[in-house]
Design an enzyme around this catalytic site. Structure first.
Site, PDB file in Angstrom:
ATOM      1  N   TYR A   1      46.794  48.825 -11.303  1.00 21.39           N
ATOM      2  CA  TYR A   1      46.158  47.787 -10.473  1.00 21.39           C
ATOM      3  C   TYR A   1      45.585  48.385  -9.195  1.00 21.39           C
ATOM      4  O   TYR A   1      44.388  48.248  -8.893  1.00 21.39           O
ATOM      5  CB  TYR A   1      47.161  46.667 -10.138  1.00 21.39           C
TER       6      TYR A   1
ATOM      7  N   THR B   1      43.099  45.353  -1.024  1.00 14.08           N
ATOM      8  CA  THR B   1      44.537  45.278  -0.803  1.00 14.08           C
ATOM      9  C   THR B   1      45.050  46.489  -0.030  1.00 14.08           C
ATOM     10  O   THR B   1      44.462  47.576  -0.115  1.00 14.08           O
ATOM     11  CB  THR B   1      45.250  45.210  -2.171  1.00 14.08           C
ATOM     12  N   ASP B   2      46.170  46.307   0.667  1.00 17.37           N
ATOM     13  CA  ASP B   2      46.805  47.445   1.357  1.00 17.37           C
ATOM     14  C   ASP B   2      47.383  48.446   0.354  1.00 17.37           C
ATOM     15  O   ASP B   2      47.700  49.578   0.727  1.00 17.37           O
ATOM     16  CB  ASP B   2      47.905  46.956   2.313  1.00 17.37           C
ATOM     17  N   GLU B   3      47.513  48.044  -0.920  1.00 14.11           N
ATOM     18  CA  GLU B   3      48.136  48.945  -1.902  1.00 14.11           C
ATOM     19  C   GLU B   3      47.296  50.175  -2.189  1.00 14.11           C
ATOM     20  O   GLU B   3      47.790  51.140  -2.788  1.00 14.11           O
ATOM     21  CB  GLU B   3      48.405  48.194  -3.209  1.00 14.11           C
TER      22      GLU B   3
ATOM     23  N   LYS C   1      41.656  48.864  -7.703  1.00 13.27           N
ATOM     24  CA  LYS C   1      41.182  48.291  -6.431  1.00 13.27           C
ATOM     25  C   LYS C   1      40.640  49.411  -5.536  1.00 13.27           C
ATOM     26  O   LYS C   1      39.604  49.246  -4.874  1.00 13.27           O
ATOM     27  CB  LYS C   1      42.318  47.543  -5.712  1.00 13.27           C
TER      28      LYS C   1
HETATM   29  P1  NAD Z   1      44.812  35.733  -8.803  1.00 14.71           P
HETATM   30  O1  NAD Z   1      45.239  36.542  -9.973  1.00 14.71           O
HETATM   31  O2  NAD Z   1      45.649  34.586  -8.361  1.00 14.71           O
HETATM   32  O3  NAD Z   1      43.330  35.171  -9.026  1.00 14.71           O
HETATM   33  C1  NAD Z   1      42.312  35.946  -9.585  1.00 14.71           C
HETATM   34  C2  NAD Z   1      41.185  35.001  -9.988  1.00 14.71           C
HETATM   35  O4  NAD Z   1      40.100  35.795 -10.500  1.00 14.71           O
HETATM   36  C3  NAD Z   1      41.566  34.011 -11.098  1.00 14.71           C
HETATM   37  O5  NAD Z   1      41.105  32.725 -10.798  1.00 14.71           O
HETATM   38  C4  NAD Z   1      40.876  34.576 -12.331  1.00 14.71           C
HETATM   39  O6  NAD Z   1      40.525  33.574 -13.288  1.00 14.71           O
HETATM   40  C5  NAD Z   1      39.643  35.216 -11.716  1.00 14.71           C
HETATM   41  N1  NAD Z   1      39.083  36.297 -12.545  1.00 14.71           N
HETATM   42  C6  NAD Z   1      39.759  37.338 -13.115  1.00 14.71           C
HETATM   43  N2  NAD Z   1      38.904  38.108 -13.819  1.00 14.71           N
HETATM   44  C7  NAD Z   1      37.663  37.567 -13.659  1.00 14.71           C
HETATM   45  C8  NAD Z   1      36.369  37.927 -14.110  1.00 14.71           C
HETATM   46  N3  NAD Z   1      36.166  39.007 -14.895  1.00 14.71           N
HETATM   47  N4  NAD Z   1      35.319  37.150 -13.754  1.00 14.71           N
HETATM   48  C9  NAD Z   1      35.493  36.053 -12.970  1.00 14.71           C
HETATM   49  N5  NAD Z   1      36.707  35.650 -12.529  1.00 14.71           N
HETATM   50  C10 NAD Z   1      37.774  36.408 -12.856  1.00 14.71           C
HETATM   51  O7  NAD Z   1      44.624  36.787  -7.621  1.00 14.71           O
HETATM   52  P2  NAD Z   1      44.909  36.637  -6.057  1.00 14.71           P
HETATM   53  O8  NAD Z   1      46.317  36.961  -5.773  1.00 14.71           O
HETATM   54  O9  NAD Z   1      44.329  35.362  -5.597  1.00 14.71           O
HETATM   55  O10 NAD Z   1      44.022  37.858  -5.512  1.00 14.71           O
HETATM   56  C11 NAD Z   1      42.647  37.653  -5.217  1.00 14.71           C
HETATM   57  C12 NAD Z   1      42.076  38.919  -4.618  1.00 14.71           C
HETATM   58  O11 NAD Z   1      42.794  39.263  -3.441  1.00 14.71           O
HETATM   59  C13 NAD Z   1      42.176  40.143  -5.540  1.00 14.71           C
HETATM   60  O12 NAD Z   1      40.993  40.899  -5.394  1.00 14.71           O
HETATM   61  C14 NAD Z   1      43.368  40.902  -5.001  1.00 14.71           C
HETATM   62  O13 NAD Z   1      43.249  42.281  -5.260  1.00 14.71           O
HETATM   63  C15 NAD Z   1      43.263  40.595  -3.533  1.00 14.71           C
HETATM   64  N6  NAD Z   1      44.510  40.635  -2.759  1.00 14.71           N
HETATM   65  C16 NAD Z   1      45.584  39.902  -3.142  1.00 14.71           C
HETATM   66  C17 NAD Z   1      46.732  39.895  -2.360  1.00 14.71           C
HETATM   67  C18 NAD Z   1      47.938  39.049  -2.719  1.00 14.71           C
HETATM   68  O14 NAD Z   1      48.949  39.113  -2.031  1.00 14.71           O
HETATM   69  N7  NAD Z   1      47.891  38.225  -3.757  1.00 14.71           N
HETATM   70  C19 NAD Z   1      46.773  40.656  -1.184  1.00 14.71           C
HETATM   71  C20 NAD Z   1      45.654  41.432  -0.833  1.00 14.71           C
HETATM   72  C21 NAD Z   1      44.526  41.404  -1.616  1.00 14.71           C
HETATM   73  O1  DAU Z   2      50.133  44.146  -0.977  1.00 19.01           O
HETATM   74  C1  DAU Z   2      49.138  43.327  -1.527  1.00 19.01           C
HETATM   75  C2  DAU Z   2      49.450  43.074  -2.994  1.00 19.01           C
HETATM   76  O2  DAU Z   2      50.539  42.163  -3.016  1.00 19.01           O
HETATM   77  C3  DAU Z   2      48.253  42.512  -3.761  1.00 19.01           C
HETATM   78  O3  DAU Z   2      47.257  43.497  -3.815  1.00 19.01           O
HETATM   79  C4  DAU Z   2      48.661  42.115  -5.186  1.00 19.01           C
HETATM   80  O4  DAU Z   2      47.569  41.487  -5.838  1.00 19.01           O
HETATM   81  C5  DAU Z   2      49.824  41.145  -5.097  1.00 19.01           C
HETATM   82  O5  DAU Z   2      50.274  40.808  -6.405  1.00 19.01           O
HETATM   83  C6  DAU Z   2      50.964  41.768  -4.303  1.00 19.01           C
HETATM   84  O6  DAU Z   2      51.507  42.920  -5.009  1.00 19.01           O
HETATM   85  P1  DAU Z   2      53.093  43.178  -5.105  1.00 19.01           P
HETATM   86  O7  DAU Z   2      53.346  44.022  -6.282  1.00 19.01           O
HETATM   87  O8  DAU Z   2      53.635  43.590  -3.791  1.00 19.01           O
HETATM   88  O9  DAU Z   2      53.573  41.630  -5.345  1.00 19.01           O
HETATM   89  P2  DAU Z   2      54.646  40.962  -6.329  1.00 19.01           P
HETATM   90  O10 DAU Z   2      54.660  39.514  -5.973  1.00 19.01           O
HETATM   91  O11 DAU Z   2      54.423  41.319  -7.743  1.00 19.01           O
HETATM   92  O12 DAU Z   2      55.995  41.634  -5.852  1.00 19.01           O
HETATM   93  C7  DAU Z   2      56.418  41.617  -4.489  1.00 19.01           C
HETATM   94  C8  DAU Z   2      57.691  42.454  -4.394  1.00 19.01           C
HETATM   95  O13 DAU Z   2      58.756  41.777  -5.071  1.00 19.01           O
HETATM   96  C9  DAU Z   2      57.600  43.812  -5.043  1.00 19.01           C
HETATM   97  O14 DAU Z   2      58.388  44.732  -4.295  1.00 19.01           O
HETATM   98  C10 DAU Z   2      58.222  43.618  -6.429  1.00 19.01           C
HETATM   99  C11 DAU Z   2      59.295  42.581  -6.151  1.00 19.01           C
HETATM  100  N1  DAU Z   2      59.638  41.649  -7.246  1.00 19.01           N
HETATM  101  C12 DAU Z   2      58.628  41.016  -7.896  1.00 19.01           C
HETATM  102  C13 DAU Z   2      58.907  40.091  -8.873  1.00 19.01           C
HETATM  103  C14 DAU Z   2      57.794  39.377  -9.640  1.00 19.01           C
HETATM  104  C15 DAU Z   2      60.964  41.367  -7.503  1.00 19.01           C
HETATM  105  O15 DAU Z   2      61.889  41.943  -6.892  1.00 19.01           O
HETATM  106  N2  DAU Z   2      61.241  40.435  -8.458  1.00 19.01           N
HETATM  107  C16 DAU Z   2      60.271  39.789  -9.159  1.00 19.01           C
HETATM  108  O16 DAU Z   2      60.601  38.936 -10.011  1.00 19.01           O
END
Ligand code: NAD
Ligand code: DAU
Length: 331
Positions: free
Chosen positions: A147, A120-122, A151
């Site tokens: 989190y 992630t960019d975080e 990562k």
């Molecule tokens: P998500 O929470 O929707 O999905 C995570 C999945 O991993 C689930 O299906 C869960 O059951 C599985 N899981 C969790 N723990 C496990 C374990 N111990 N063994 C096997 N499976 C397990 O997450 P997401 O948003 O799809 O993110 C997926 C990946 O992408 C993560 O590595 C996250 O850091 C990365 N990522 C997410 C975002 C975003 O915007 N959501 C952006 C950049 C990177």
């Molecule tokens: O940048 C990549 C990341 O993006 C991934 O690594 C994470 O897995 C993914 O969850 C996401 O992280 P964020 O914390 O940015 O996403 P989230 O959807 O939780 O929140 C997005 C923004 O919205 C953040 O500034 C918090 C805000 N927010 C979130 C929720 C749930 C609100 O204002 N209201 C809300 O109810």
């Protein structure tokens, strides 16, 4: 190739599995623990002869060893992924994101298998609102939350296993994804499903925080490009020039759903809330020739809203428990 996708029942993992099945001849083995965030229904409709599901934990070394023995490459999505959860109970983040990634790397080393790590960019921390810079592959790591720190730790493990043991790995760090199959705890699906249920969207703090949005299918095509053409040991940033402040996103959701743009509530801010993320993805463009397809955020958001409108059977069962948890936190 037969590709093992960890976390393939989650949001981005399931989008990647659909992308592989729809756009390549590869077959897929999904390894997923099915935590609260995993949903087998996100993998409905995949062809039996090209897809297999294995329920299990990435930290289960015996299971992982068996699976690595019968695939050609691994793409590692499995993680605890939600910042807010990590602030209330960090332990599962350490177990899965750090220890689980370690178990996978040891198996990649033993089987000498191509490994792509999703991050992630975080890991880079945050930027000021008026900073002209964006994150690059050279930006120093500076994670803010439990989190993002786990990562960052997993990225460091991958780099060390490449250098010390010659593991054939690449890393990608992507910005915020949106699209179908995202859990309703996350920002965009939470607000869409609130409005669909007649509830007001909830903005943390003042709503000024900026996220750099990319459609999940663009993330998938970028990962496939890196898997096929990326240089071993390299890190690639993935983004799509989608910077938007949270308030503007909520206003768009409300107006696209026929409501007044100011019909939202400001709620408690997230502790340590990162202000802004922004990705410079020129390395991926210049070295590997990748470009995003979903250039129009408003159109992508409208399609995402339609998906949630049509799939209440998918998200409905998670919604009440998610909102009950947020209510306890004043959010
Ligand atoms: P998500 O929470 O929707 O999905 C995570 C999945 O991993 C689930 O299906 C869960 O059951 C599985 N899981 C969790 N723990 C496990 C374990 N111990 N063994 C096997 N499976 C397990 O997450 P997401 O948003 O799809 O993110 C997926 C990946 O992408 C993560 O590595 C996250 O850091 C990365 N990522 C997410 C975002 C975003 O915007 N959501 C952006 C950049 C990177
Ligand atoms: O940048 C990549 C990341 O993006 C991934 O690594 C994470 O897995 C993914 O969850 C996401 O992280 P964020 O914390 O940015 O996403 P989230 O959807 O939780 O929140 C997005 C923004 O919205 C953040 O500034 C918090 C805000 N927010 C979130 C929720 C749930 C609100 O204002 N209201 C809300 O109810």
């Amino acid at each position: 190739m037969r590709i093992l996708v960890t976390g393939g029942a989650g949001f981005i993992g399931s989008n990647f599995v659909h992308h592989l099945i729809d756009n390549t001849d590869h077959s897929v083995v999904v390894l997923d623990k099915l935590t609260y965030a995993g949903n087998l229904r996100s993998l409905d409709g995949l062809p039996d002869d090209r897809y297999e599901f294995v329920k299990g934990d990435i930290a289960d070394a015996a299971l992982v060893d068996e699976l690595f023995g019968r695939v050609d490459a691994v793409v590692h999505y499995a993680a605890e992924s939600h910042n807010d959860n990590s602030l209330h109970d960090p332990r599962p983040f350490l177990d899965t994101n750090i220890v689980g990634s370690y178990v996978l790397l040891e198996a990649a080393r033993k089987h000498n298998i191509r490994f792509h790590h999703i991050s992630t960019d975080e890991v880079y921390g945050d930027l000021e609102l008026d900073d002209p810079e964006r994150f690059t592959e050279e930006t120093p790591y500076n994670p803010s939350s439990p989190y993002s720190s786990t990562k960052a730790g997993s990225d460091m493990l991958v780099r060390a296993w490449v250098r010390s043991f010659g593991v054939q790995a690449t890393i990608s760090n992507c910005s915020n994804n949106y699209g179908p199959y995202q859990h309703v705890e996350k920002f965009i699906p939470r607000q869409i499903t609130n409005v669909l249920r007649g509830e007001r969207p909830k903005l943390y703090g003042t709503g000024e925080n900026v996220r750099d949005w990319i459609h999940a299918d663009d993330h998938s095509s970028a990962v496939l490009t890196i898997l096929e053409k990326g240089r071993i040991g390299e890190t690639y940033l993935i983004g799509a020039d989608g910077e938007k402040d949270n308030k503007s996103v909520v206003e768009l959701i409300l107006t696209q759903l026929g409501q007044s743009g100011d019909a939202y509530d400001l709620v408690n801010d997230r502790p340590g809330h990162d202000l802004r993320y922004a990705i410079d993805w020129s390395k991926l463009r210049d070295e590997l020739g990748w470009a995003p397809r979903y250039a129009d955020f408003e159109a992508g958001l409208a399609a995402t809203i339609e998906w949630y409108r049509d799939h209440e059977d998918w998200w409905g069962p998670q919604k009440d428990a998610t909102e009950a948890r947020y209510k306890e936190q004043g959010q």
